[in-house]
Write an enzyme that holds these catalytic residues in place. Sequence first.
Site: not given
Ligand code: TGC
Ligand code: FAD
Length: 397
Positions: A142, A244, A248, A273, A345, A368
């Site tokens: 996260s 992202l 998303r 059913r 079931g 995501e």
């Molecule tokens: P923060 O200060 O919020 O942001 C840093 C800079 O980034 C900008 N920004 C964004 N820009 C575009 N889109 C977004 N969604 C953005 N969110 C933030 C922001 O304006 C800032 O810009 P600047 O110019 O001021 O520097 O950074 P933070 O460290 O406080 O981040 C907070 C948070 C929680 C929002 C962020 O880290 C977050 O979104 N966490 C969730 C992580 C996540 O979604 N991971 C996904 C991994 S990939 C994946 O899961 C692929 S699954 C693929 C699949 O199989 O479909």
């Molecule tokens: P954590 O960050 O450890 O979170 C654990 C729990 O704590 C969650 O319920 C979360 O909501 C909660 N939590 C964390 N911080 C806070 C807070 N501040 N306040 C309240 N609650 C909080 N990542 C990639 O980079 N690329 C990929 O292609 C990709 N594919 C994926 C495919 C699969 C099948 C899965 C399961 C994950 C994939 N991911 C990928 C990773 C995915 O994005 C992360 O699993 C997700 O962002 C959550 O991170 P984490 O698993 O470390 O959970």
Amino acid sequence: MPETGPDYLQIERLLTDDERSIRNLVAEFVAAEVAPSIGRHWQEGTFPMALVAQMGELGIFGPTLPQEYGGAGISDVAYGLIMQELERGDSGLRSFASVQSALSMYAIWRFGSEAQRRRWLPKMAKGQAIGCFGLTEPDAGSDPGAMTTRAQRDGGGWVLNGVKRWITNGTLADVAVVWAREEGGAILGFLVERGTEGFSAEDVHTKASMRASHTSDLMLDTVRLSDDARLPEAKGLGAPLACLTQARFGIACGVVGAAMDCFNEALAYTGQRIAFGHPIAGTQLVQEHLVDMLSRLTAAQLTALQLGRLKEAGELRYAQVSLAKRNNTRAALEVARIGRELLGGNGITTEYRAIRHMANLETVDTYEGTYEIHTLIVGRDLTGLDAFRAPGAAERN
Ligand code: TGC
Ligand code: FAD
């Protein structure tokens, strides 16, 4: 023509002819090529690789990119409908396409050099090269800014060390987009090719969700890269976060397809059913469940459409995408859970579709950005107050 609904509010009328025909093309592909075998793939934990070339031929990868890079310049709403139809088949199929298009191709297109774009995008559009996106780590999900993967300058090049976890398509990828923090500096993006010395990938084999998809660890052990492998326009956490936002958007649209499939299955099943001498669809409680499913998915459908129209107008903000990803995914998950329940079931078997969608959507709800993280993104947008981190925690991006 396969089922493309339900469409209770005639949302079809809000689409252009092009959008309808692109959606229908993908719906036909999914009905003919995916639906018959996806349950078996899910059960066996395999991804239907044979479909990748066909998906490339159909123009499913990077379709919103300009034609010179292999895209087709289609509308964002049409892209969302492609995601919807893929996820009607299975979230794993939509994940493959999301990672290819919205994460890997988009990162190269938006942050890459012209040489990187020309080298990778046309091949990726055809499905002849596969990408993955490595942001998450074992101890940074996260909060990706807490990543420990490091990029160290080495003469004119770089040395990467670290581990990425949960990376979709990791073992399949020809090129990995890897995010790493420069020693004492900003987060940078790199293109790491399969076969690079020190780079390896290994699949996770214990998943009870998203089983028709490869999810991998990426290991980077003293991986030496030239500066040509760096994405020159990517500086800071904002770069991966911008990717992202694209993915998303696709998820907010895609999950509508999974919900539709669960609704259609439940409507057909409950109409046939028999219990207590009549179809269970004739009972008030079952009708309430069906109407709840339809209400949730119709709201998600409208949200997805408006999100696409805002994106096309260049007016979409990332917090709006968070609201839609959060709500639509949770709505689809609830629809799948109700659908599973209505099948009794039978609903616990993969002979029917609801439990497969339901289990997949548990992943979609988490990746995501989790439900909670999107709550906090929208909460920050509404209030101007950051509720993510402990008070006084250092800024690092
Ligand atoms: P923060 O200060 O919020 O942001 C840093 C800079 O980034 C900008 N920004 C964004 N820009 C575009 N889109 C977004 N969604 C953005 N969110 C933030 C922001 O304006 C800032 O810009 P600047 O110019 O001021 O520097 O950074 P933070 O460290 O406080 O981040 C907070 C948070 C929680 C929002 C962020 O880290 C977050 O979104 N966490 C969730 C992580 C996540 O979604 N991971 C996904 C991994 S990939 C994946 O899961 C692929 S699954 C693929 C699949 O199989 O479909
Ligand atoms: P954590 O960050 O450890 O979170 C654990 C729990 O704590 C969650 O319920 C979360 O909501 C909660 N939590 C964390 N911080 C806070 C807070 N501040 N306040 C309240 N609650 C909080 N990542 C990639 O980079 N690329 C990929 O292609 C990709 N594919 C994926 C495919 C699969 C099948 C899965 C399961 C994950 C994939 N991911 C990928 C990773 C995915 O994005 C992360 O699993 C997700 O962002 C959550 O991170 P984490 O698993 O470390 O959970």
